[in-house]
Design a protein around this motif. Structure first.
Motif, PDB file in Angstrom:
ATOM      1  N   LYS A 124     125.244 -30.323 -18.988  1.00 13.19           N
ATOM      2  CA  LYS A 124     126.069 -29.310 -18.324  1.00 13.19           C
ATOM      3  C   LYS A 124     125.203 -28.286 -17.587  1.00 13.19           C
ATOM      4  O   LYS A 124     125.614 -27.743 -16.583  1.00 13.19           O
ATOM      5  CB  LYS A 124     126.959 -28.587 -19.330  1.00 13.19           C
ATOM      6  CG  LYS A 124     128.108 -29.453 -19.820  1.00 13.19           C
ATOM      7  CD  LYS A 124     129.052 -28.638 -20.695  1.00 13.19           C
ATOM      8  CE  LYS A 124     130.313 -29.385 -21.006  1.00 13.19           C
ATOM      9  NZ  LYS A 124     131.206 -29.570 -19.884  1.00 13.19           N
ATOM     10  N   TYR A 182     127.999 -38.123 -17.718  1.00 12.78           N
ATOM     11  CA  TYR A 182     127.773 -36.707 -17.423  1.00 12.78           C
ATOM     12  C   TYR A 182     127.450 -35.959 -18.707  1.00 12.78           C
ATOM     13  O   TYR A 182     128.295 -35.327 -19.303  1.00 12.78           O
ATOM     14  CB  TYR A 182     128.990 -36.107 -16.712  1.00 12.78           C
ATOM     15  CG  TYR A 182     129.239 -36.778 -15.389  1.00 12.78           C
ATOM     16  CD1 TYR A 182     128.532 -36.390 -14.255  1.00 12.78           C
ATOM     17  CD2 TYR A 182     130.147 -37.823 -15.274  1.00 12.78           C
ATOM     18  CE1 TYR A 182     128.726 -37.029 -13.037  1.00 12.78           C
ATOM     19  CE2 TYR A 182     130.353 -38.458 -14.059  1.00 12.78           C
ATOM     20  CZ  TYR A 182     129.641 -38.061 -12.947  1.00 12.78           C
ATOM     21  OH  TYR A 182     129.829 -38.691 -11.747  1.00 12.78           O
ATOM     22  N   TYR A 224     125.765 -27.979 -13.861  1.00 13.08           N
ATOM     23  CA  TYR A 224     126.286 -29.227 -13.304  1.00 13.08           C
ATOM     24  C   TYR A 224     127.805 -29.339 -13.371  1.00 13.08           C
ATOM     25  O   TYR A 224     128.358 -30.336 -12.959  1.00 13.08           O
ATOM     26  CB  TYR A 224     125.653 -30.427 -14.009  1.00 13.08           C
ATOM     27  CG  TYR A 224     124.167 -30.509 -13.772  1.00 13.08           C
ATOM     28  CD1 TYR A 224     123.663 -30.955 -12.557  1.00 13.08           C
ATOM     29  CD2 TYR A 224     123.267 -30.111 -14.753  1.00 13.08           C
ATOM     30  CE1 TYR A 224     122.305 -31.023 -12.329  1.00 13.08           C
ATOM     31  CE2 TYR A 224     121.897 -30.183 -14.529  1.00 13.08           C
ATOM     32  CZ  TYR A 224     121.430 -30.637 -13.319  1.00 13.08           C
ATOM     33  OH  TYR A 224     120.087 -30.694 -13.096  1.00 13.08           O
ATOM     34  N   ASP A 225     128.475 -28.331 -13.931  1.00 13.00           N
ATOM     35  CA  ASP A 225     129.937 -28.339 -13.914  1.00 13.00           C
ATOM     36  C   ASP A 225     130.426 -26.898 -13.782  1.00 13.00           C
ATOM     37  O   ASP A 225     129.619 -25.981 -13.617  1.00 13.00           O
ATOM     38  CB  ASP A 225     130.514 -29.044 -15.150  1.00 13.00           C
ATOM     39  CG  ASP A 225     130.269 -28.277 -16.437  1.00 13.00           C
ATOM     40  OD1 ASP A 225     129.764 -27.135 -16.394  1.00 13.00           O
ATOM     41  OD2 ASP A 225     130.588 -28.823 -17.506  1.00 13.00           O
ATOM     42  N   ASP A 226     131.726 -26.704 -13.853  1.00 12.38           N
ATOM     43  CA  ASP A 226     132.242 -25.350 -13.636  1.00 12.38           C
ATOM     44  C   ASP A 226     132.664 -24.650 -14.932  1.00 12.38           C
ATOM     45  O   ASP A 226     133.608 -23.877 -14.958  1.00 12.38           O
ATOM     46  CB  ASP A 226     133.376 -25.353 -12.606  1.00 12.38           C
ATOM     47  CG  ASP A 226     134.475 -26.341 -12.973  1.00 12.38           C
ATOM     48  OD1 ASP A 226     134.404 -26.931 -14.083  1.00 12.38           O
ATOM     49  OD2 ASP A 226     135.391 -26.525 -12.154  1.00 12.38           O
ATOM     50  N   THR A 227     131.936 -24.932 -16.028  1.00 11.02           N
ATOM     51  CA  THR A 227     132.191 -24.228 -17.288  1.00 11.02           C
ATOM     52  C   THR A 227     132.005 -22.722 -17.063  1.00 11.02           C
ATOM     53  O   THR A 227     132.764 -21.909 -17.583  1.00 11.02           O
ATOM     54  CB  THR A 227     131.224 -24.718 -18.397  1.00 11.02           C
ATOM     55  OG1 THR A 227     131.334 -26.134 -18.501  1.00 11.02           O
ATOM     56  CG2 THR A 227     131.582 -24.103 -19.745  1.00 11.02           C
TER      57      THR A 227
END
Length: 177
Positions: free
Chosen positions: A14, A11, A31-34
């Motif tokens: 981001k 992964y 692609y993530d919850d940053t």
């Protein structure tokens, strides 16, 4: 001080962003919850644009993230990874996206052409990165796959001119046999 050992991960990406001259979003895929909310994403995008749009460099470290970017006419392309991510991997994604779009838009990589071909952009991004995992870095492959997926459009979604063009081709080939 003890060293932190990071597990290797597929992964790597981001987010992928495309902003216009004013730093406004044309395309964004996280692609993530940053940055879980749209408000946080837009604030991050403004920050990233303000830090990068007047520089000639290609890499920035911002908010604990590695950002690689390039601009073309009135567009800014960004690929974002974590601070410990390999910049060359992120740059490969950026170059693949840019070169794929350049081929798809016949070297006319600017806002209006991009907005007219958003479907191609979405397909290209999905071919290059899936869920943050890099799938492809060869623009030729991406353009080829996008073209194949574009041809899979069901008859009901084709325009009248596409149907007529297809019919003309079939008639022409039947006459040439």
């Amino acid at each position: 001080m003890e060293a932190v050992i990071l597990e290797p991960s597929l992964y790597t990406v981001k987010a992928i962003l495309i902003l216009d001259n004013d730093g406004d979003r044309l395309f964004a895929k996280y692609y993530d919850d940053t940055y879980p909310s749209v408000k946080e994403q837009k604030a991050f995008e403004k920050n990233i644009f303000n830090k990068t749009h007047r520089t000639d460099s290609e890499i920035a470290l911002l908010e604990g993230l590695t950002v690689v970017y390039k601009s073309s006419i009135d567009l800014y392309f960004y690929v974002i990874g974590s601070s410990y991510e390999n910049e060359l991997m992120l740059m490969a994604v950026l170059n693949c996206l840019f070169d794929s779009l350049s081929q798809m838009l016949r070297k006319n990589v600017e806002k209006r052409a991009l907005l007219e071909n958003m479907e191609g952009l979405f397909l290209a991004v999905d071919e290059i990165v899936d869920g943050g995992v890099i799938l492809e870095s060869d623009p030729q492959q991406v353009v080829h796959r996008v073209a194949l997926r574009g041809e899979d459009v069901p008859l009901t979604e084709q325009t009248v001119s596409q149907v007529l063009q297809s019919a003309k081709e079939q008639i022409k080939w039947s006459l040439l046999r």
